[in-house]
Design an enzyme around this catalytic site. Structure first.
Site, PDB file in Angstrom:
ATOM      1  N   ASP A  67      14.030 -19.849   6.380  1.00  0.00           N
ATOM      2  CA  ASP A  67      13.438 -20.996   5.883  1.00  0.00           C
ATOM      3  C   ASP A  67      13.936 -21.925   6.924  1.00  0.00           C
ATOM      4  OD1 ASP A  67      12.983 -23.250   4.211  1.00  0.00           O
ATOM      5  OD2 ASP A  67      13.656 -22.303   2.277  1.00  0.00           O
TER       6      ASP A  67
ATOM      7  N   ASP B 118       9.349 -24.784  -6.995  1.00  0.00           N
ATOM      8  CA  ASP B 118      10.892 -24.919  -7.295  1.00  0.00           C
ATOM      9  C   ASP B 118      11.495 -24.827  -8.715  1.00  0.00           C
ATOM     10  OD1 ASP B 118      10.866 -25.480  -4.507  1.00  0.00           O
ATOM     11  OD2 ASP B 118      11.260 -27.694  -4.610  1.00  0.00           O
TER      12      ASP B 118
ATOM     13  N   ASP C  31       5.201 -25.065   3.458  1.00  0.00           N
ATOM     14  CA  ASP C  31       6.142 -25.667   2.381  1.00  0.00           C
ATOM     15  C   ASP C  31       5.507 -26.986   2.649  1.00  0.00           C
ATOM     16  OD1 ASP C  31       7.288 -25.972   0.266  1.00  0.00           O
ATOM     17  OD2 ASP C  31       9.239 -25.332   0.945  1.00  0.00           O
TER      18      ASP C  31
ATOM     19  N   HIS D 209      13.708 -15.398  -4.187  1.00  0.00           N
ATOM     20  CA  HIS D 209      13.987 -16.629  -3.449  1.00  0.00           C
ATOM     21  C   HIS D 209      15.088 -17.382  -3.952  1.00  0.00           C
ATOM     22  CE1 HIS D 209      13.576 -19.773  -0.403  1.00  0.00           C
ATOM     23  NE2 HIS D 209      12.787 -20.682  -1.283  1.00  0.00           N
TER      24      HIS D 209
ATOM     25  N   ASP E 166       5.306 -32.771  -4.659  1.00  0.00           N
ATOM     26  CA  ASP E 166       6.720 -32.296  -4.461  1.00  0.00           C
ATOM     27  C   ASP E 166       7.709 -32.614  -5.843  1.00  0.00           C
ATOM     28  OD1 ASP E 166       9.174 -30.950  -3.730  1.00  0.00           O
ATOM     29  OD2 ASP E 166       9.176 -32.053  -1.931  1.00  0.00           O
TER      30      ASP E 166
ATOM     31  N   ARG F 145       2.539 -23.876  -0.687  1.00  0.00           N
ATOM     32  CA  ARG F 145       2.763 -24.345  -1.941  1.00  0.00           C
ATOM     33  C   ARG F 145       1.556 -25.218  -2.625  1.00  0.00           C
ATOM     34  NH1 ARG F 145       8.565 -27.688  -2.612  1.00  0.00           N
ATOM     35  NH2 ARG F 145       7.156 -29.283  -1.840  1.00  0.00           N
TER      36      ARG F 145
END
Length: 945
Positions: free
Chosen positions: A436, A628, A552, A686, A291, A612
């Site tokens: 979300d 991201d 996610d 997004h 991440d 993701r």
């Protein structure tokens, strides 16, 4: 909320990635060890007496070492369509090694016959017209396509398998401590370990204990010297985290040289150039799902997913290679044309003094050595061979390839319905609204915040009335809450352990969005079944058939864990350590969620799950996105090579967040991002919770119109794009492809990462610079190209065009027929019965061909032959439509217009002898036929004269 969670959260929300949170190769024990190996000094050799043909398609042999007594069984297996598998594993290991077998496609691997011949120095495995040549000592496997050497395995002698041992701390059972005895204790420990294994077989003629004196002093009874054992990293620390590594080092290493190739592609996911760079002066490319907030560009750092696949390219040939391993992996790359660097081992078989080549060195922390080589020869052949092994992509529902509107977070039910209404007010098509984490009850997934969303079913119904859907986020971490039924159901499950365990066997707990959390162990079939059952409508209260899912944080992300992830010594089902399964964890969550949607519909409705994290095989489940990103021109430009790399590595259904997740895009950037995104496979806008709202109507009437026009273009092209997804569901063809994929003979295209093709027939040359007025377009030969908007014909080559804010440079390849729908409505579902427009772009030879795939766009009825696959062909002044050999039966709407490009004079048209009305446009060199009275799913001929 604890201070530690708040600190973790704030650290993650910093302005850019903190590289100190993530390891370099020097900080990764196994990478540092394996990268420092000297070339051609590994000491491994193949025992010629063990080389045998196992069956009609496989040859096996034993690999031994000059010093170590461990042996390895190696199998060379020939698969259909020029594919080779090389796998190796220890004989009689202390414990098994992990193999990600669920990465394979649904169809069993199909073999191809081969023959074995042996000589004093080599063995040859022939499978016409190709062959493998095994050199016994030093160990090497050369791969020939015909008579051409295309790859050499272990040419640099970097094959290495760290022998699995029992941890030296076990020496305490014999009454001594490591810290007291040093290397003597290590030697003693090895003797102790030996007692857990069967006696090795003696060499013929050797007496018990018959060993040179110097070897007795340097080696333990297992063939591992005390010094070598001392070098191994049994435990590691990084920042404040400690990895106990109780099973010891067990890394694997192998080099593969691609001979005669100019460029290498693949190894997603990295924010780097399309053509992979040499790593001589940098870290290797790292594959370890992480991440990474607001990731940096142009470096080999690991990101959210891992596909250890490379594609070697030259004007003559393509070769692909998969290193099938789910553990942390590093890959070194070196480009060279000096054959002396390869070493004497290749010099004798290379035909010229200088041969371009690419050297690779794959290093994984654990797992089996399992290698697949796809011998092409064309890029399309390599894709098909990849698909034979790992399966084709899945066929998504039509709404999934339409436009998705997302934000962290839409505030409440009223906000959602207001956004929905504004799409209608401003006449902008949209298929999906996303929610979300803030939509949940305190970050408890499978729930709704009752104050914000008091009647979720009514909200979903209102969207469905317009043919629209919703997606909600569901992450892998489960809030530790003894009063929450879902958490306790997992904790108290009697059939299996639902949650990942810590190294001591208790449920692992860490920090993520809800605070203290447990993580579902998706590697367990039992846990996956439990997870799938949570999607039942009576369990996921407030859900409906038009509610879909976004997974996610499934790398997995653990805010207070090492590298913002899970400790490697955590335990999963069947007692695998997390280090063994890390990169496949997200795949299993993705799959379990997909299964949940199938479970709730009783296998009738096609699922949609965005993930993701990903691994080999994730392409069969659903789409992924690039994570991201940031609202910058640099990130917009980088989205193209990132998505192209994924497509080349077997993942067609991919996209990047339009506008950038972090930051506030300038209006010009946002408009340009939409113009790029509408021509990429997955289309979603997004934004981060701290950014300003950026729905398409918030930037003034002029810019709203520009975004509307871009989205209308997407919806016009949906029939064509859907057909490309059908092709991917057959052979995994890349939907978004680099220009070299269809034109590998043109080496000037090998570094082009600003243009791309959308399927076979369309080329996008997007505007990627601020305030750009003059734009460079490269149109590959040999065919002509037509501007999609103006129908202007261009010869192949490089040209400069003027662009303005409304410009979306898009070209149709000559010789193509593109199927469109020009009547755009609120959503794709409402366009289902609308008629088609066919654009026939004639080649320089005056012909063209195309195809169309049609089904209900929702269900699996196409598997019951309820679909139509139509082949369109224009030649000899006749436009024909025929059902493909694989076609079922499905009635389609009519064709309302046919436009033929590349005609310099008027023509008349007739259907079955009856004249049709045609109009010639001299300025566009085109002829338009309106209402030709045919349906796309029929069979018909229109004659021109």
């Amino acid at each position: 909320m604890s201070w530690w969670f708040l600190l973790s959260f704030l650290l993650l929300l910093s302005d850019a990635v903190n590289r100190n949170n993530f390891k370099t190769c020097d900080q990764s024990g196994f990478c540092k060890r394996l990268r420092s190996m000297e070339q051609n000094k590994s000491g491994y050799y193949a025992d010629p007496d063990t080389v045998v043909q196992l069956n009609s398609s496989s040859v096996s042999f034993t690999v031994k070492h000059e010093v170590e007594k461990y042996e390895h069984s190696v199998v060379l297996r020939v698969l259909k369509d020029n594919t080779v598998r090389l796998s190796a594993q220890e004989k009689d290991p202390v414990r098994p090694r992990y193999s990600p077998v669920d990465s394979f496609g649904d169809a069993p691997l199909q073999d191809q016959s081969c023959t074995l011949s042996k000589s004093a120095q080599t063995a040859t495995v022939s499978f016409s017209p190709n062959k493998l040549v095994l050199t016994y000592n030093p160990l090497r496997v050369d791969v020939y396509a015909g008579e051409e050497l295309v790859a050499s395995v272990n040419a640099r002698g970097l094959f290495h398998v760290e022998t699995q041992l029992l941890k030296p701390s076990l020496m305490s059972r014999v009454g001594q401590k490591l810290s007291d005895l040093g290397s003597q204790a290590l030697s003693l420990g090895s003797k102790f370990i030996k007692s857990f294994k069967s006696e090795p077989s003696k060499v013929e003629g050797q007496e018990e204990g018959d060993k040179p004196e110097e070897e007795k002093n340097e080696e333990d009874d297992m063939g591992i010297s005390a010094e070598e054992l001392a070098k191994m990293d049994w435990e590691e620390s990084f920042n404040s985290h400690h990895d106990s590594n109780p099973r010891g080092p067990r890394a694997i290493s192998l080099d593969v040289t691609f001979v005669g190739f100019d460029k290498l592609y693949g190894l997603p996911e990295h924010a780097d150039t399309l053509a992979l760079k040499g790593t001589g002066n940098t870290d290797p490319y790292r594959l370890y799902n992480l991440d990474v907030f607001e990731y940096e560009l142009d470096n080999p750092m690991a990101l959210y997913g891992a596909i250890p696949y490379v594609h070697a390219l030259s004007a003559k040939r393509s070769v692909g290679m998969m290193w099938l391993n789910a553990a942390e992996t590093w890959v070194d790359i070196n480009y060279s044309n000096e054959k002396s660097i390869v070493g004497r081992v290749l010099s004798s078989i290379l035909s010229s003094d200088e041969v371009s080549r690419v050297d690779t060195h794959f290093m994984s922390e654990s797992g089996l050595l399992d290698l697949f080589l796809f011998l092409g020869p064309s890029p399309k052949d390599v894709t098909k061979q990849y698909s034979n092994v790992f399966g084709p992509s899945y066929l998504p529902p039509m709404f999934a390839i339409s436009y998705h509107q997302c934000r962290w977070n839409y505030n409440d039910q009223k906000d959602v319905l207001g956004v929905d209404a504004n799409f209608d007010k401003y006449d902008i098509p949209m298929d999906v609204i996303w929610l979300d984490i803030e939509h949940t009850n305190g970050k408890r997934y499978f729930s709704w915040d009752g104050r914000k969303f008091p009647d979720s079913k009514a909200m979903l119904s209102a969207l469905a009335d317009k043919g629209r859907n919703m997606v909600t986020i569901i992450d892998p971490h489960i809030k530790v809450d003894k009063n929450w039924d879902l958490y306790t159901a997992g904790r108290d499950h009697v059939s299996c352990g639902i949650y990942v365990k810590n190294k001591d066997g208790g449920n692992f707990e860490g920090h993520c969005w809800p605070g203290t959390s447990s993580w579902v162990d998706y590697t367990s079939p039992c846990a996956r079944q439990w997870w799938a059952e949570q999607f039942a409508y009576d369990k996921y209260q407030g859900s409906s058939p038009t509610l879909f899912t976004w997974n996610d944080m499934n790398e997995p992300s653990v805010f207070n864990g090492p590298e913002v992830s899970m400790p490697k010594d955590n335990l999963h089902a069947e007692n695998w350590e997390h280090r063994d399964v890390h990169n496949i964890y997200g795949y299993y969550m993705h799959r379990a969620t997909r299964d949940g949607q199938l479970y709730r519909s009783q296998n009738t409705a096609r699922p949609f799950v965005l993930s993701r994290a990903f691994f080999v095989g994730s392409h069969r489940i659903g789409p992924i996105w690039t994570g991201d990103n940031h609202a910058s021109w640099e990130h917009l430009r980088m989205s193209i090579p990132m998505l192209l790399s994924l497509n080349i590595a077997g993942y067609p259904f991919v996209g990047a967040d339009v506008g950038g997740f972090f930051g506030n895009p300038p209006t010009e950037l946002l408009v340009r991002w939409y113009q790029v995104g509408v021509l990429q496979p997955f289309l979603r806008a997004h934004a981060h919770i701290d950014t300003r709202r950026r729905e398409p109507w918030l930037f003034g009437d002029e810019n709203t119109a520009l975004i509307r026009d871009a989205l209308i273009l997407r919806y016009q092209l949906l029939p064509y794009i859907y057909t490309q997804f059908y092709k991917a569901s057959v052979d995994n063809s890349p939907i978004m492809r680099p220009l070299w994929y269809d034109h590998p003979e043109d080496t000037s295209l090998y570094t082009n990462q600003v243009e791309f093709q959308l399927g076979d027939s369309l080329l996008s040359s997007p505007v990627l610079e601020s305030n750009e007025k003059s734009h460079v377009v490269v149109l590959p030969g040999p065919q002509v190209w037509y501007d999609y908007h103006s129908y202007t014909k261009y010869s192949p080559g490089t040209m400069h065009i003027s662009v303005k804010m409304s410009s979306i440079p898009l070209y149709i390849k000559g010789g193509s027929i593109v199927v469109t729908k020009m009547r755009v409505r609120r959503s794709s579902q409402l366009m289902e019965s609308d008629p088609y427009t066919l654009i026939v772009a004639l080649s320089t030879q005056g012909d063209a061909k195309g195809e169309a795939y049609i089904d209900d766009g929702k269900t699996f009825e196409y598997k019951n032959n309820k679909f139509s696959h139509q082949l369109l062909n224009f030649s000899n002044n006749k436009l024909s439509c025929r059902r493909a050999a694989d076609s079922g039966q499905y009635d389609s709407p009519a064709v309302e217009r046919i436009v033929i490009l590349g005609l310099n004079s008027p023509v008349s048209a007739s259907l079955n002898g009856s004249p049709l009305v045609s109009t010639f446009d001299k300025t566009k060199s085109s002829v338009t036929i309106k209402k030709p009275n045919v349906v796309l799913s029929g069979e018909w001929d229109i004659d021109f004269s």
